[in-house]
Design an enzyme around this catalytic site. Structure first.
Site, PDB file in Angstrom:
ATOM      1  N   HIS A  65       0.816  -1.216   0.000  1.00 32.53           N
ATOM      2  CA  HIS A  65       0.000   0.000   0.000  1.00 32.53           C
ATOM      3  C   HIS A  65       0.847   1.261   0.000  1.00 32.53           C
ATOM      4  CE1 HIS A  65       0.438  -0.223   4.534  1.00 32.53           C
ATOM      5  NE2 HIS A  65       0.603   1.064   4.330  1.00 32.53           N
ATOM      6  N   ASP A 113      -0.400  -7.754   1.438  1.00 35.74           N
ATOM      7  CA  ASP A 113       0.164  -6.398   1.472  1.00 35.74           C
ATOM      8  C   ASP A 113       1.693  -6.465   1.527  1.00 35.74           C
ATOM      9  OD1 ASP A 113       0.386  -3.677   1.632  1.00 35.74           O
ATOM     10  OD2 ASP A 113      -0.248  -3.525   3.729  1.00 35.74           O
ATOM     11  N   SER A 207       4.424   1.970   8.285  1.00 34.57           N
ATOM     12  CA  SER A 207       4.055   0.927   7.325  1.00 34.57           C
ATOM     13  C   SER A 207       5.285   0.418   6.593  1.00 34.57           C
ATOM     14  CB  SER A 207       3.082   1.484   6.283  1.00 34.57           C
ATOM     15  OG  SER A 207       1.776   1.457   6.749  1.00 34.57           O
TER      16      SER A 207
END
Length: 263
Positions: A65, A113, A207
């Site tokens: 992402h 992801d 992230s």
């Protein structure tokens, strides 16, 4: 803020790539996590930040992402960094020309992801820049294992990004906890992490960073709820190990100069 995926009013996934935070952690000794990568992602007039980690001189793992954007996306990987506001001689800045997102990645619920970024030129391995091992397909991290997550994220929900690398200790939790709270949770490809009572967590900007357990990167920071810190969902690296190895082989083949056969 970049990369806030609002699925419903009640359920908010947090791909931590906008401003980022390590909550309840502490600054690490400079360059003691030489595998850490800082990703600068530019898309149009917006700039986002993510974590990542070096697994080979030519490859960095991160969350899909982070780079899944509309339009032209430019990614720069910074290795060997501790303080992002200073001109450290140890830093290596590499513009990423190619990356591979898992073919079954789903931006709506963040399944699969994971992204592999190809570094060209390769990173120069030294005291401040080193790679970290990843687990084999059948290698699993157990519930209750105490792991570490590093990042340059916020130290409070409304604060600024940290200039220096910080780290938090988090426990691997029961799968049932995440299964009850996340409709998208998949045991085989995700890890449930966090501590309900410790008030420690990762958040936006962290992230793509690694969940390091027993000196191996077992997970990738993926997503969580907006209104509370516990639990968090990490991408389970061991599940994707065959795919990672396949992409690394392709990277090697791309680096072999073409030599036409002679008649």
């Amino acid at each position: 803020m970049l990369l806030l995926l609002l699925l419903t009013n009640a359920f908010v996934l947090l791909p931590w790539a906008g401003a980022g935070r390590i909550i309840g952690g502490q600054e690490v000794k400079p360059h003691s996590r030489p595998y850490m990568a800082h990703l600068e992602i530019k898309s149009g007039s917006q700039t986002g930040y993510c974590g990542g980690f070096l697994i080979r001189p030519d490859a960095v793992l991160s969350a899909a992402h982070c780079v899944d954007k509309m339009g032209t996306v430019r990614v720069t990987v910074i290795l060997g960094a501790h303080n992002m506001t200073s001109r450290e001689r140890s830093q290596q800045k590499i513009r990423v020309g190619q990356w591979v997102i898992h073919p079954e990645y789903s931006p709506d619920d963040l399944k699969n992801d994971i992204v592999l970024l190809k570094l060209k030129p390769r990173a120069r391995i030294n005291q401040n820049v080193q790679f970290i091992s990843i687990p084999r397909r059948n290698e699993h991290v157990r519930q209750g294992t105490l792991c570490r997550v590093s990042g340059w994220g916020r130290t409070s929900p409304n604060g600024n990004r940290s200039n220096v690398l910080r780290e938090v200790k988090l426990k691997v939790q029961k799968e049932e906890i995440c299964q009850q709270l996340f409709n998208n949770y998949q045991r085989q490809s995700m890890i449930c992490v966090g501590d309900e009572y410790s008030k420690k967590a990762t958040y936006m900007g962290d992230s793509g960073g690694p969940l390091v357990c027993n000196k191996k990167a077992h997970g990738i920071v993926s997503h969580g709820y907006d209104d509370h810190l516990f639990p968090e969902v990490f991408t389970r690296i061991s599940y994707f190990e065959p795919w990672i190895c396949e992409q690394l082989r392709r990277f090697e083949l791309q680096d072999i100069p073409y030599s036409p056969s002679s008649d």
